[in-house]
Write an enzyme that holds these catalytic residues in place. Structure first.
Site, short mmCIF file in Angstrom:
data_model
loop_
_atom_site.label_atom_id
_atom_site.label_comp_id
_atom_site.label_asym_id
_atom_site.label_seq_id
_atom_site.Cartn_x
_atom_site.Cartn_y
_atom_site.Cartn_z
N GLU A 198 0.82 -1.21 0.00
CA GLU A 198 0.00 0.00 0.00
C GLU A 198 0.86 1.27 0.00
O GLU A 198 0.41 2.33 0.40
CB GLU A 198 -0.95 0.04 1.22
CG GLU A 198 -1.58 -1.29 1.60
CD GLU A 198 -2.54 -1.83 0.57
OE1 GLU A 198 -2.70 -1.18 -0.48
OE2 GLU A 198 -3.10 -2.91 0.78
N ASP A 361 -1.64 -0.89 -10.05
CA ASP A 361 -1.97 -2.27 -9.71
C ASP A 361 -2.01 -3.06 -11.01
O ASP A 361 -2.70 -2.66 -11.96
CB ASP A 361 -3.35 -2.34 -9.06
CG ASP A 361 -3.27 -2.23 -7.55
OD1 ASP A 361 -2.16 -2.41 -7.02
OD2 ASP A 361 -4.29 -1.95 -6.92
#
Lengths: 537, 262
Positions: A198, A361
Site C-alpha cells: 500500500e 496495480d
C-alpha cells in the site's frame, strides 16, 4: 521507423511499475471457494495477457523495460499444485461457457463476435497455461526477467501494512526477510527493490530494508514532497533515505491521474468494456447455474457484452472490440505525448535526466480495465517507435546511471484514501491490531526461547506459528473490512490465524504439542514451506 | 462387421480416455471435499482479553494516533480511583481514568473525574497543549471491555481546525506554548534529547498522590512511553501538511475502489 534503443542522451525516463498482488487464498478443505476465483480471474484477464504481450514485444524486437512486483503470496499461489489444478478446471468451464455463448448469440452479429473473442481468449489462456508454462506462469515472468525486459521486485511477505507494525521491529523484519527469501526461491535471485504494501512508509523503515539487501523502494508522492529536507528534484529523481542507503522513488501524480481517475482516467471511455455487467448476473439461472457459485450465488464469469457507454446511465450499448482497441491506441498516444511534454518541461530545470514513475496495480490491466494490456502494448511500441525524448527504464538501471544524489528523510505516507493509514486502521478493522501486536511479541519471545531447539515437532510448530502470524498480518483483510466487500470471509481468516497461533503458542509453552493440529495447519496454510522461525529472533 | 468393430473400438477408446482423465488429474479428487465435510475446520475463537497490562500506539495520520490500553482483570477489581469509584467488574468492565495534571511543578494535582458527559465527548487519549487559561494538560483513557477504542491523539487543541480535516497545525506559537511536550524547538528535533525531555516530564508532571494504587504509576509510566512514541511521530510530521487537491483526492478514491479485490 526504428526503435529508439540508442537515444543519446535521453531527455528523461519513464518507469512503469506494475504491482501484482492477491492475498493467500487456498482452501483444500472444500471444493469451491468463491474467493479463490480472484486468482483465476487475474490469471485469465491480467497475468497471461500481459505475458503474452511482453513475449510478442520481445519477438518483434521492441525494446522495453517494465518493473513488476510479484508478491510472495501471489507467487506461492501461482506455484501451488492444487490451485493450478483448480485453475485448469476453471478455464475449462469458461471455455465450455464461451462455446455455449457462441451458439446462444448466433443470431446477433455483434454479440456473437464478442462471444467468439472470449472463446478464443479462454482457449489461448489454457494453451499458455498448460503448454507454454507447464501450469506455472511464474516461469513466464522469470524468462522475461532473465531476458532483461522485466525487473521483478518483491513486496512484504504477506502484504502486511508495515506502518501499523512499526512498534515491533522483528515483525517488520520478518515480513521483509521472508519475502526476500521467497523471491530468491521463485526467481533465482534476491530482489533489488521492494514495493511497500500500500506504499506504506514510515521513517526508519529503510534500515530494515537495507539489512535485507533492498536497494530501492517506491512511495506515495507526498512521502517525498514532505521529506525533510524536501528534495529539490521533487518526485522526478530518487532520493537516498537518511537512515540507510536505500533509494526512494515516488509516484508521479499526473501519470496516476491519467489512468486511475474515475472521471479523467482512460478506463472510463465509453467504448471500453463495462466491468459491472456480466452474464453471471444477467443470464437466466438455468443457463448460468453450472458456471456460478454452486450454492446458486451469482458471480462474475468474465463474459461481458456491454461497453461503458454513459457512466451515469444504467443503459449500456453493446461492446465493439475493434472500436475499443482503437481507443486504447489513442489513449496510449495521449499518454506518451503527455510524458514527452512533461519530461521536456522538467528537463529544463533539472541537472540530470528526470525519471517519471508510473505505478499501477497490475490487476487494473485486463481485470478492471479490460483493454489495459492492449493499452500498455501500444504504449510500449509507441514509446519505442514514435518519440525520441525518453526511454523506458527500471529503477536499477536508472540508479546505475544516476545514483541518488540528495539525502533526506521521507515522510510517513501511503497511497490509501487520505494518504495515510486510515484505510487499514479505522472503526471497522482496528480490533485486529491489539491481537496482532500480542502475537508479534509472542512470536519473538518463542523464537528466542526455542532458538536452539533441535526438536522437529517444536520447529514445525514454531514455523507454523510464523506462517499464521504472517497470514494474519495481511493488509487485505483490513482493507476488505473497510470496503465492506467480503467482510465475513476476511474476518474469519483473521480470526482463524490468530486462534490457530494462540493454540500453537499455548501447546508449545506447555510442552504438549498436538501433532495432528500442527499437520492440519500445515496442510491448510502451506505458504512459505522453507520458512525459518528464527527470522523473528 | 466393420460397424461392430468400430463400436468395440469406440468402447475401448472411451474406457482408455476415461482412465486417462483420472490419471491426468491426480489432484482432481483432492478438489472434491467429502460430502459432509465442514466448510471450516480451524479454530476461530480469539480471546477477548490477554489479561495483562499493555499499551500501544499506532500513528494513523498527522492528526491522530490510534491508542489502546489493556489492563489485567486483577487491576480492574481494585478500586483504582477510590474517591469517585469508577472501576466496575464483570462482563461489562469499564474503567475510566481521567488525569488532570497541572504544569505548575509546585502544585501538581490529579483528579479522577467521572463526569459522564465529559466521557462521552472524549473517548480519546487527547492532549490539550495550548490551553494556557487552565494551564492543565488532560489525559483521558476509556477502556471498554478491555480495549480502548477510537482513541485519538491530537497535538493541538484547536477543535475547529481539527474538524476541518487534513490540516496539520504549523503554528510555532502553538508549539512554544506546549510546556509539557515541547520546551524548545531545537531540543525537540533531537530524538535523544527529546526522550530526555519526556523522561523529565514524567518525573515532573506525572507525580502521583501517595494513596494511589501502584498500578496507576505503572500506567502513567506506560502512558509516558506512549506519548514518547506519539512525540516521535509528531516530530516526523511537523511542518508538513497533506491537503489533497481535488485531483489527488480523486485518484486516491479511484485507487481505493480499484484495489486488487474484485
Amino acid at each position: 521507423m526504428t526503435a529508439n534503443t540508442t537515444i543519446n542522451p535521453p531527455g528523461g525516463y519513464l518507469c512503469i511499475v506494475l504491482h501484482a498482488h492477491l492475498p493467500y487464498i487456498r482452501h483444500p478443505e472444500i471444493s469451491y471457494m468463491m474467493e479463490e476465483n480472484w486468482l483465476y480471474e487475474a490469471i485469465t484477464e491480467t497475468y497471461i495477457p500481459l505475458l503474452s504481450y511482453f513475449n510478442n514485444l520481445t519477438a518483434d524486437g521492441i525494446p522495453f523495460k517494465i518493473t513488476m512486483s510479484l508478491t510472495p503470496t501471489l507467487c506461492s499461489m501461482l506455484a501451488n499444485e492444487l490451485l493450478q489444478e483448480r485453475y485448469l478446471n476453471h478455464i475449462n468451464r469458461l471455455i465450455e461457457l464461451a462455446g455455449k455463448e457462441v451458439r446462444r448469440t448466433r443470431y446477433d452479429a455483434v454479440m456473437n463476435r464478442t462471444a467468439r473473442m472470449y472463446l478464443e481468449r479462454f482457449s489461448l489462456c489454457k494453451h499458455f497455461f498448460t503448454d507454454r508454462y507447464g501450469r506455472n506462469i511464474i516461469t513466464g515472468f522469470k524468462n522475461l526477467q532473465d531476458a532483461g525486459s522485466l525487473e521483478i521486485i518483491t513486496c512484504a511477505a504477506t502484504h502486511g501494512y508495515l506502518p501499523n507494525m512499526q512498534s515491533n521491529y522483528n515483525a517488520v523484519r520478518a515480513q521483509i526477510e521472508v519475502a526476500v527469501r521467497s523471491h530468491d526461491k521463485f526467481f533465482g535471485r534476491r530482489p533489488k527493490g521492494i514495493w511497500l504494501p500500500e506504499c506504506g512508509y514510515y521513517r526508519g523503515l529503510e534500515t530494515i530494508l537495507d539489512r535485507s539487501g533492498i536497494k530501492y523502494l517506491f512511495m506515495e508522492t507526498h512521502g517525498l514532497l514532505n521529506a525533510d529536507p524536501r528534495p529539490p528534484t521533487g518526485v522526478f529523481a530518487p532520493v537516498r533515505c537518511k537512515e540507510a542507503p536505500v533509494a526512494a522513488f515516488a509516484r508521479d501524480i499526473e501519470c496516476s491521474r491519467s489512468v486511475w481517475s474515475a472521471d479523467e482516467g482512460y478506463p472510463g471511455d465509453p467504448h471500453y468494456r463495462e466491468f459491472h455487467k456480466d452474464i453471471g448476473h444477467d443470464l437466466d439461472m438455468r443457463c448460468i447455474a453450472p458456471y456460478i457459485d454452486p450454492a446458486g450465488i451469482r458471480i462474475n464469469t468474465g463474459v461481458k457484452y456491454h461497453r461503458v457507454t454513459d457512466k451515469h446511465k444504467p443503459e449500456k450499448a453493446l461492446y465493439d472490440r475493434e472500436k475499443a482497441l482503437s481507443r486504447a491506441a489513442v489513449h496510449a498516444s495521449d499518454f506518451m505525448y503527455k510524458r514527452v511534454n512533461q519530461i521536456e518541461e522538467i528537463a529544463k530545470s533539472s541537472h540530470k535526466p528526470p525519471i517519471i514513475v508510473a505505478p499501477y496495480d497490475a490487476e487494473l490491466f485486463g481485470h478492471w480495465w479490460f483493454e489495459g494490456p492492449e493499452w500498455l502494448n501500444y504504449l510500449i511500441r509507441k514509446c519505442a517507435l514514435e518519440q525520441n525524448t525518453f526511454q523506458l527504464t527500471t529503477p536499477s538501471e536508472y540508479l546505475d546511471k544516476h545514483p541518488a544524489s540528495h539525502t533526506c528523510a521521507p515522510a510517513f505516507s501511503s497511497w490509501g484514501d487520505g494518504g495515510y493509514s486510515h484505510m487499514w486502521l479505522n472503526e471497522t478493522n482496528e480490533w485486529i491490531y491489539p491481537h496482532l501486536h500480542r502475537l508479534e511479541d509472542r512470536m519473538r519471545e518463542c523464537a528466542k526461547e526455542f532458538n536452539h531447539t533441535g526438536d522437529k515437532l517444536e520447529i514445525r510448530t514454531l514455523n507454523q506459528m510464523a506462517r499464521e502470524l504472517l497470514l494474519a498480518e495481511s493488509s487485505d483483510w483490513a482493507f476488505i473490512m473497510k470496503t465492506g466487500t467480503t467482510v465475513e470471509y476476511a474476518t474469519r481468516r483473521v480470526k482463524e490465524h490468530i486462534a490457530s497461533f494462540i493454540r500453537l503458542y499455548e501447546q508449545l509453552k506447555e510442552r504438549r504439542i498436538d501433532e495432528s493440529f500442527v499437520s492440519l495447519l500445515e496442510s491448510h496454510n502451506d505458504i512459505f514451506p522453507e520458512i525459518d522461525f528464527r527470522v523473528y529472533c | 462387421m466393420i460397424s461392430k468393430k468400430n463400436r468395440a473400438l469406440s468402447r475401448v477408446l472411451k474406457n482408455i480416455l476415461r482412465a486417462d482423465t483420472v490419471r491426468e488429474n491426480p489432484a482432481k479428487q483432492e478438489t472434491q471435499a467429502p460430502p459432509n465435510a465442514p466448510a471450516y475446520s480451524l479454530p476461530t475463537d480469539i480471546p477477548k482479553s490477554y489479561d495483562d497490562t499493555y499499551v500501544r500506539a499506532i500513528p494513523k495520520d498527522p492528526q491522530n494516533t490510534f491508542v489502546y490500553w489493556e489492563m489485567p482483570k486483577e487491576v480492574t477489581r481494585v478500586s483504582v480511583f477510590p474517591d469517585k469509584g469508577t472501576a466496575h467488574v464483570g462482563n461489562d468492565e469499564v474503567v475510566r481514568v481521567q488525569e488532570q495534571l497541572r504544569h505548575n511543578a509546585n502544585n501538581h494535582r490529579q483528579q479522577h473525574d467521572d463526569n459522564n458527559n465529559q466521557w462521552q465527548d472524549n473517548n480519546n487519549l487527547r492532549q490539550d497543549n495550548n490551553n494556557q487559561q487552565q494551564n492543565d494538560n488532560r489525559r483521558w483513557l476509556d477502556e471498554n471491555s478491555h480495549w480502548l477504542n477510537n482513541t485519538k491523539f491530537w497535538p493541538d487543541d484547536n477543535h475547529s481546525q481539527r474538524q476541518d480535516g487534513n490540516r496539520y497545525r504549523q503554528d510555532d506559537n502553538h508549539w512554544q506554548d506546549d510546556n509539557r511536550h515541547r520546551q524548545d524547538d531545537n531540543h525537540w528535533q533531537d530524538n535523544n534529547q527529546r526522550q530526555d525531555n519526556n523522561h523529565q516530564r514524567q518525573n515532573n508532571n506525572l507525580r502521583h498522590d501517595d494513596n494511589r494504587p501502584r498500578q496507576t504509576d505503572t500506567l502513567s509510566a506506560m502512558l509516558d512511553n506512549l506519548i514518547t512514541q506519539c512525540g516521535r511521530y509528531i516530530d516526523e510530521c511537523k511542518g508538513h501538511e497533506y491537503t489533497p487537491s481535488p485531483s489527488s483526492g480523486e485518484f486516491c478514491k479511484a485507487a481505493t475502489n480499484t484495489e486488487t479485490q474484485p
